[in-house]
Design a protein around this motif. Structure first.
Motif: not given
Length: 583
Positions: A360-382
């Motif tokens: 659970i903790m490892r999936l949380m970390f990897h999911g947060c790492q990839t999802t956070s980078a994606l969201i940050s990128n989309v927000l800046n693009r918009l």
């Protein structure tokens, strides 16, 4: 001859030596001496015996070490011989191409880019005398390699072992994780079609409330906001909707990110640094995180399902322990968690050393790492491409006037929003490299190139996803319309969209292009791609319905967000503003 006979008679006459090993050794030792005397003390016999045993041990050790070194030497020559057919720059020294990676103002991607230009789509580089790295850039070869190379390097996944404990889900061998990956992927995909699963809407409402509370203070740090959004999405996914109302969610996020930040540092030690005081402080935080994870699991389990599983027996058996948790105790045993966390069906396949919360903790970390980078990128693009943001808002408004029966399905009727997410992921992927390995067998590609077993196989994602041969002359430009098409003209464009509207456009499947790799490909591809894209799109649609995203022109970091050849170069700490559309 008479002396030997007399010695034998003397030995047999002595009852203490007649049936002992020392008597035989005494006789043999006496026979080899030139002296006619055959009387020796026991201490002399023991010393001689010990000397002979030591010499024999040293000779055997020498033979064993020599054999081992010869085997290693033959393996090394075999590796060099098999790698000889792979093109690449000549190794400048016995220690490989280390100097290439240590050049100033040059990244690993730059080195691979130069090498591919000189030597073609497959390039070898030596990381050391026994460590071979092979980079593949051609999309067709990448697809073949990612299908055949199912394993990861043995040291992959050890980085977070100190922080999150043992986890067999991240085992280097694909055979050990295949069943569990399939179960988790099926469960994630099923949740997208469950009518009673309202995670996207609840997460969106929760994040909107947070933004409303902090936007009055001014600009918002994109990195921190994206991290919080990703953590909220992952928390609701793995713990259930009860995570959003958990009083310890904020504490859990702060502690989780603090530990993940230092995980690579402590994992860089070859030997666990038990002599350092700050290491034990870090271990104390890791223990606290594990207990807090278990506590939140217990909290969210009350009245909720964890990944669709219910276990009334476990609920009744552990009800007393839950009451103890409510009065301050934060820890529950691993056995109590084994029966209801999301790998219930494969409990028999778990490693005995595996900790219940490790996955659970490892999936949380990897999911947060990839999802956070994606969201940050989309927000800046918009924020930078305001014209795209306006069209996405129009699309959201159009769909909102005629909603689906189930609100969370509306995101599939927003092709431009989804195309914007895919284009953002294409131009700035979460990781610059995909790494694979074939641990047991040599990898034979269709071109005739054979890659030795154990070699590090990498795909330079940034190079592949901005290659003109795969994406056209505008490969470095932000153009979400490349993922859209209409019934008559194929690929869409901004002009077509303005004329025909949104209804005539459909979203192309990005995975049909072998050069689209932000979520990986092949056997080890991201199992949560469809699930995360749907959640991120739903959350962004809710935000864009209420707010207009702008760059903060008064921020000191404004210069860190620029357009260079229509390609967004942004600093992770860029500041944005959320302006309500009704103001």
């Amino acid at each position: 001859m008479n002396e030997v006979v007399s010695c034998v008679v003397a030995a047999t006459a002595n009852s203490s030596f007649s049936t002992s090993v020392l008597g035989l050794l005494h006789f043999l030792h006496s026979r080899g001496r030139s002296s006619s005397s055959c009387v020796h003390t026991p201490s002399q016999l023991l010393r001689d015996f010990a000397t002979q045993e030591l010499n024999a041990f040293l000779w055997l050790s020498l033979v064993a070490v020599t054999t081992l070194l010869l085997i290693k030497l033959f393996q090394l020559f075999g590796l060099w011989l098999r790698a000889k057919t792979i093109p690449g720059p000549p190794s400048p020294s016995f220690f490989g191409h280390c100097k290439l990676f240590s050049r100033k103002n040059s990244t690993f991607t730059d080195v691979l880019s130069e090498s591919h230009l000189l030597y073609g789509p497959i390039v070898k580089l030596w990381l050391g005398p026994t460590q071979l790295l092979v980079s593949v850039r051609d999309p067709a070869l990448i697809q073949e390699m990612l299908i055949k190379a199912e394993d990861k390097l043995p040291f992959t996944g050890k980085v977070f072992q100190l922080a999150f404990g043992q986890s067999s889900l991240f085992s280097p061998s694909f055979e050990k994780v295949q069943k569990r990956r399939e179960l988790l992927e099926n469960e994630l995909n099923e949740r997208l079609f469950k009518n009673d699963d309202l995670i996207p809407m609840k997460v969106a409402d929760f994040i909107t409330d947070k933004i409303e509370n902090i936007r009055t203070k001014g600009s918002i740090d994109t990195r921190l906001l994206s991290q919080h959004m990703a953590f909220t999405i992952m928390g609701a996914t793995f713990f259930g909707n009860g995570f959003l109302a958990s009083p310890k969610a904020a504490m859990y996020e702060e502690l989780f990110m603090m530990i993940a930040k230092d995980a690579c540092y402590w994992a860089s030690y070859n030997l666990t640094p038990i002599w350092r005081r700050d290491f034990w402080s870090y271990q104390s935080l890791c223990t606290k995180l594990k207990c807090l994870t278990q506590d939140i699991l217990q909290h969210c389990r009350k009245g909720h399902k964890l990944f669709g599983y219910t276990d009334q027996h476990v609920h009744n058996a552990s009800s007393n322990k839950e009451m103890k948790l409510e009065h301050g105790a934060q820890y529950c045993t691993d056995d109590e968690l084994q029966d209801y966390y999301f790998f219930l069906d494969v409990k028999d396949h778990q490693d005995g050393k595996e900790e219940a919360c490790g996955n659970i903790m490892r999936l949380m970390f990897h999911g947060c790492q990839t999802t956070s980078a994606l969201i940050s990128n989309v927000l800046n693009r918009l924020a930078v491409h305001r014209e795209i943001q306006d069209k996405v808002y129009s699309e959201i408004s159009t769909v909102g006037r005629n909603p689906s029966k189930y609100e969370h399905e509306d995101v599939y009727r927003m092709p431009l929003l989804l195309a914007t997410i895919y284009e953002s992921a294409r131009l700035l992927p979460t990781g610059p490299m995909l790494q694979r390995c074939s641990l047991k067998h040599d990898l034979c590609l269709a071109t005739g190139v054979t890659i030795p077993a154990g070699a590090v196989l990498v795909v330079p994602v940034e190079l592949v996803q901005k290659d003109d041969s795969s994406w056209g002359s505008d490969a470095s430009d932000f153009n979400p319309y490349r993922f859209l098409s209409n019934d008559t003209k194929g690929s869409g464009s901004a002009e077509d969209l303005s004329v025909t509207g949104f209804s005539s456009f459909v979203l192309n499947d990005p995975n049909e292009n072998a050069a689209f790799l932000p979520f990986g490909s092949g056997a080890r591809a991201c199992i949560g791609q469809k699930f995360i894209i749907q959640l991120v799109a739903s959350v962004l649609a809710s935000l864009l319905k209420e707010y207009e995203i702008r760059l903060n022109s008064e921020s000191d970091n404004e210069s860190n967000t620029t357009l260079k050849n229509n390609f967004l170069e942004h600093h992770p700490n860029s500041q944005i503003l959320f302006v309500r559309r009704d103001q």
